[in-house]
Design a protein around this motif. Structure first.
Motif, PDB file in Angstrom:
ATOM      1  N   LEU A 115       0.287  -1.307   0.077  1.00 19.39           N
ATOM      2  CA  LEU A 115       0.100  -0.146  -0.028  1.00 19.39           C
ATOM      3  C   LEU A 115       0.451   1.495   0.240  1.00 19.39           C
ATOM      4  N   VAL A 116       1.766   1.295   1.048  1.00 17.94           N
ATOM      5  CA  VAL A 116       2.784   2.831   1.420  1.00 17.94           C
ATOM      6  C   VAL A 116       3.395   2.505  -0.089  1.00 17.94           C
ATOM      7  N   ILE A 117       4.249   1.625  -0.749  1.00 15.99           N
ATOM      8  CA  ILE A 117       4.701   1.357  -2.035  1.00 15.99           C
ATOM      9  C   ILE A 117       3.823   1.974  -3.005  1.00 15.99           C
ATOM     10  N   GLY A 122       2.075   5.185  -7.702  1.00 14.37           N
ATOM     11  CA  GLY A 122       1.044   5.196  -8.560  1.00 14.37           C
ATOM     12  C   GLY A 122       0.438   6.598  -8.597  1.00 14.37           C
ATOM     13  N   LEU A 123       0.561   7.682  -7.534  1.00  9.73           N
ATOM     14  CA  LEU A 123      -0.189   8.506  -7.556  1.00  9.73           C
ATOM     15  C   LEU A 123       0.519   9.357  -7.992  1.00  9.73           C
ATOM     16  N   TYR A 201      -1.134  -2.030  -7.187  1.00 12.92           N
ATOM     17  CA  TYR A 201      -1.389  -0.541  -6.679  1.00 12.92           C
ATOM     18  C   TYR A 201      -1.199   0.374  -7.436  1.00 12.92           C
ATOM     19  N   MET A 202       0.631   0.175  -7.811  1.00 10.16           N
ATOM     20  CA  MET A 202       0.704   1.813  -8.403  1.00 10.16           C
ATOM     21  C   MET A 202      -0.179   1.572 -10.221  1.00 10.16           C
ATOM     22  N   ARG A 203       0.043   1.062 -10.540  1.00 11.91           N
ATOM     23  CA  ARG A 203      -0.845   1.114 -11.984  1.00 11.91           C
ATOM     24  C   ARG A 203      -2.125   1.091 -11.791  1.00 11.91           C
ATOM     25  N   LEU A 244      -9.563   1.721  -4.989  1.00 15.95           N
ATOM     26  CA  LEU A 244      -8.930   1.077  -4.582  1.00 15.95           C
ATOM     27  C   LEU A 244      -9.607   0.897  -3.631  1.00 15.95           C
ATOM     28  N   ILE A 245     -10.768   0.909  -3.340  1.00 17.17           N
ATOM     29  CA  ILE A 245     -11.408  -0.346  -2.258  1.00 17.17           C
ATOM     30  C   ILE A 245     -11.474  -0.940  -2.881  1.00 17.17           C
TER      31      ILE A 245
END
Length: 318
Positions: A115-117, A122-123, A201-203, A244-245
């Motif tokens: 989540l953190v990375i 991504g943002l 998560y990044m994408r 993202l939920i």
């Protein structure tokens, strides 16, 4: 809202029942017989062996018709009794609870790393779109997403464990080791599992943020004279995190699939190794217990995602 939650809950119960029926049929129809594994065909043959096998099957309830076996298992499972392991003889629920405690530390740490990375990268890539930073982060995410977990584990073991000697490569703790030793054992497998999830998560975070940045309300917020940081963090990031939920809720169960590989490679005594050992031994109760646990987790995460979406967007309740 209550009616919506109850309808989703009833649907989840039906899905779990269907999964249990299909899983029970698949496990019982798999090649091999767990009873035969306890009798050596070279040293124990003839009528005595057949009688012993029949007695063992009767004791385990494997001589009954398949629908009867399922109903017996379902009745016990609804009471929290998943049966006894055919290998250790211990209650499956007790063994799974022990292994789950070990896996929880690994997967929760990996989820936090993801989540953190992942979301931060991504943002940030979306806010720096079409720049060198965006291209580098997107390429790194694609590479991390393409590398299999087992290969990434072997690379990590070689460089950080064998070559540099910074981190241990097996087990949860050293004999007599304390919390620091346990933390050193946790860093490598959790980081590898976390990096694999961070790419997804990044994408998703980048795509979601790009979609929000082009919305009309962002243009309106800028036209009101709000600062760029306030527009981005108060209006942009807040709305970009909503999609993202679903991604996070669905990614949590998939951690178990990655944990199966990582725990096997790093000799981590968690749910993943429990699943592999159970399949190798054709331990029917243990296999059923593990897969149903994952199924319940998937359905529960989907239910939580549906409820959170209904809270965020009231139109979904209709």
């Amino acid at each position: 809202m209550l009616r919506y939650v109850l309808s989703r809950l009833m649907f989840s119960v039906v899905v779990l029942l269907g999964i249990s029926v299909l899983l029970f049929a698949l496990v019982r129809s798999a090649p091999g017989n767990p009873v035969d594994m306890y009798f050596d065909p070279m040293s124990f043959q003839g009528p005595d062996r057949d009688a012993a096998v029949a007695a063992a099957r009767a004791q385990l309830g494997l001589d009954k018709p398949l629908p009867v076996q399922f109903l017996v298992w379902l009745g016990e499972a609804l009471q929290g009794n998943l049966g006894r392991s055919l290998v250790s003889g211990r209650p499956v629920s007790a063994v799974m609870l022990e292994r789950l405690q070990n896996s929880s530390s690994l997967m929760l740490t990996a989820l936090l790393v993801s989540l953190v990375i992942g979301i931060a990268a991504g943002l940030f890539a979306a806010m720096k779109r079409n720049t060198v930073v965006d291209y580098v982060l997107s390429a790194a995410g694609l590479v991390a997403l393409s590398i299999p977990v087992f290969f990434l584990s072997l690379i990590g073991m070689y460089f950080f464990g064998v070559k540099l000697g910074w981190l241990p490569t097996a087990g949860m703790n050293d004999p007599g080791g304390g919390a620091l030793s346990g933390l050193r054992h946790l860093v490598l497998p959790a980081s590898i599992l976390g990096v694999s999830g961070a790419a997804a998560y990044m994408r998703w975070g980048r795509a979601s943020m790009l979609d929000v940045l082009d919305r009309d309300f962002m243009v309106t917020a800028r036209s009101k004279g709000l600062s760029t940081s306030r527009v981005i963090w108060r209006h942009g990031v807040h709305n970009a995190l909503i999609p993202l939920i679903t991604v996070v809720s669905l990614q949590i169960p998939t951690l178990f699939s990655g944990a199966v590989v990582v725990e096997q490679i790093f000799a981590w005594p968690g749910m993943g190794r429990f699943a592999v050992d159970s399949i190798s031994a054709r331990d029917y109760p243990a296999i059923m217990g593990f897969v149903m646990f994952v199924a319940v987790l998937v359905v529960l995460c989907n239910l939580i995602a549906d409820v959170l979406y209904a809270i965020v967007d009231p139109r979904i309740r209709l």
